[in-house]
Design an enzyme around this catalytic site. Sequence first.
Site, PDB file in Angstrom:
ATOM      1  N   ASN A  54      31.444  34.745  16.109  1.00 28.08           N
ATOM      2  CA  ASN A  54      32.116  34.423  14.851  1.00 28.08           C
ATOM      3  C   ASN A  54      33.477  35.107  14.911  1.00 28.08           C
ATOM      4  O   ASN A  54      33.585  36.329  14.790  1.00 28.08           O
ATOM      5  CB  ASN A  54      31.314  34.915  13.641  1.00 28.08           C
ATOM      6  CG  ASN A  54      32.024  34.613  12.331  1.00 28.08           C
ATOM      7  OD1 ASN A  54      33.242  34.723  12.217  1.00 28.08           O
ATOM      8  ND2 ASN A  54      31.260  34.242  11.318  1.00 28.08           N
ATOM      9  N   TYR A  90      26.990  27.611  12.072  1.00 30.88           N
ATOM     10  CA  TYR A  90      27.482  28.640  11.164  1.00 30.88           C
ATOM     11  C   TYR A  90      26.752  28.439   9.827  1.00 30.88           C
ATOM     12  O   TYR A  90      27.116  27.589   9.019  1.00 30.88           O
ATOM     13  CB  TYR A  90      29.001  28.539  10.989  1.00 30.88           C
ATOM     14  CG  TYR A  90      29.580  29.502   9.981  1.00 30.88           C
ATOM     15  CD1 TYR A  90      29.179  30.835   9.947  1.00 30.88           C
ATOM     16  CD2 TYR A  90      30.533  29.083   9.054  1.00 30.88           C
ATOM     17  CE1 TYR A  90      29.707  31.724   9.023  1.00 30.88           C
ATOM     18  CE2 TYR A  90      31.070  29.968   8.125  1.00 30.88           C
ATOM     19  CZ  TYR A  90      30.656  31.278   8.117  1.00 30.88           C
ATOM     20  OH  TYR A  90      31.188  32.159   7.198  1.00 30.88           O
ATOM     21  N   ASP A 130      26.296  32.131  14.229  1.00 28.48           N
ATOM     22  CA  ASP A 130      26.183  33.088  13.139  1.00 28.48           C
ATOM     23  C   ASP A 130      25.212  32.486  12.137  1.00 28.48           C
ATOM     24  O   ASP A 130      25.582  31.621  11.345  1.00 28.48           O
ATOM     25  CB  ASP A 130      27.562  33.331  12.517  1.00 28.48           C
ATOM     26  CG  ASP A 130      27.507  34.255  11.310  1.00 28.48           C
ATOM     27  OD1 ASP A 130      26.418  34.793  11.016  1.00 28.48           O
ATOM     28  OD2 ASP A 130      28.552  34.424  10.647  1.00 28.48           O
ATOM     29  N   ASN A 173      23.677  34.279   9.912  1.00 27.36           N
ATOM     30  CA  ASN A 173      23.865  35.051   8.681  1.00 27.36           C
ATOM     31  C   ASN A 173      22.574  35.631   8.109  1.00 27.36           C
ATOM     32  O   ASN A 173      22.484  35.877   6.906  1.00 27.36           O
ATOM     33  CB  ASN A 173      24.588  34.208   7.627  1.00 27.36           C
ATOM     34  CG  ASN A 173      26.078  34.552   7.567  1.00 27.36           C
ATOM     35  OD1 ASN A 173      26.450  35.720   7.558  1.00 27.36           O
ATOM     36  ND2 ASN A 173      26.919  33.532   7.552  1.00 27.36           N
ATOM     37  N   ASP A 185      34.755  40.900  12.278  1.00 28.76           N
ATOM     38  CA  ASP A 185      33.674  41.825  11.939  1.00 28.76           C
ATOM     39  C   ASP A 185      32.410  41.540  12.759  1.00 28.76           C
ATOM     40  O   ASP A 185      31.451  42.309  12.706  1.00 28.76           O
ATOM     41  CB  ASP A 185      33.371  41.817  10.438  1.00 28.76           C
ATOM     42  CG  ASP A 185      33.318  40.439   9.821  1.00 28.76           C
ATOM     43  OD1 ASP A 185      33.511  39.432  10.545  1.00 28.76           O
ATOM     44  OD2 ASP A 185      33.082  40.335   8.604  1.00 28.76           O
ATOM     45  N   HIS A 186      32.414  40.450  13.524  1.00 27.14           N
ATOM     46  CA  HIS A 186      31.340  40.132  14.465  1.00 27.14           C
ATOM     47  C   HIS A 186      31.824  40.406  15.891  1.00 27.14           C
ATOM     48  O   HIS A 186      33.030  40.383  16.162  1.00 27.14           O
ATOM     49  CB  HIS A 186      30.960  38.653  14.393  1.00 27.14           C
ATOM     50  CG  HIS A 186      30.396  38.210  13.086  1.00 27.14           C
ATOM     51  ND1 HIS A 186      29.062  37.926  12.899  1.00 27.14           N
ATOM     52  CD2 HIS A 186      30.999  37.993  11.882  1.00 27.14           C
ATOM     53  CE1 HIS A 186      28.858  37.542  11.659  1.00 27.14           C
ATOM     54  NE2 HIS A 186      30.017  37.570  11.013  1.00 27.14           N
TER      55      HIS A 186
END
Length: 266
Positions: free
Chosen positions: A7, A108, A153, A155, A256-257
């Site tokens: 990501n 995603y 991702d 999540n 941040d990934h």
Amino acid sequence: MKITTWNINSVRLRMPLVVHFLKTNAPDVICLQETKCRDAEFPSSDLRALGYEHLAVNGQKGYHGVAIASKLPVRLLDKQDFCDAGHARHVAVEIDAGGAPLSLHNFYVPAGGDEPDETVNPKFAHKLGFLDEMTEWIKRERIAAGRSVLVGDLNIAPLEHDVWSHKALLKVVSHTPIEVEKLNKMFEAGEWIDSMRRFVPPQEKLYTWWSYRASDWAASDRGRRLDHVLVSQALGGALAGLQVAREARGWERPSDHVPVTVELSL
């Protein structure tokens, strides 16, 4: 064959990081999420210059977006729009790998907002609905019937040691029981193998994401495993290696990934 999922949180903003990673790690295929640009704006020329000549892009202006860049020829299979939301959250290709076709799905999954209550938070309701549709689609289309890989991702950090504190995060979106239950149903629908946990035992901590909110992400180390690589049963014996590029979280202007790479012996 090395497949990376990342990501990137705006591919145009962080293209220098992508270039650096590809030059130093050289996966055969990279799957990007949250590209945040329309197809015509995707930095295809930068990737082709590095040998990733084969692209499958599903983007939209400013939000979401997924892409696959490959050194090997690919054939576009699908771009699913779950929940009829008009979001660019899925792209799939077929790759000739090891003398036989391999299908690769890049996802995603919606983040779900902050409040884990679908009655008051439409984003959380959308996330749960997305997972339900995804699960039924995997069953109906028999997505994992052959040589298939699902990355992205997602999540959700499903396991106790996929988060820095199981107890503290039980009521935090990404680790709530209902999300974990729905993700596990998706895993079961394809009889997917959680490839990362083949290399790192479930009782060990494993993270792929660290919040921007932490003043010192490395010192606090309050991570979550939101990024996943799932392989079908037909590929279980081909799993040969795993790399979680934790160092990428410390690069200048990072996502941040971090990139996750799985190696298959095909």
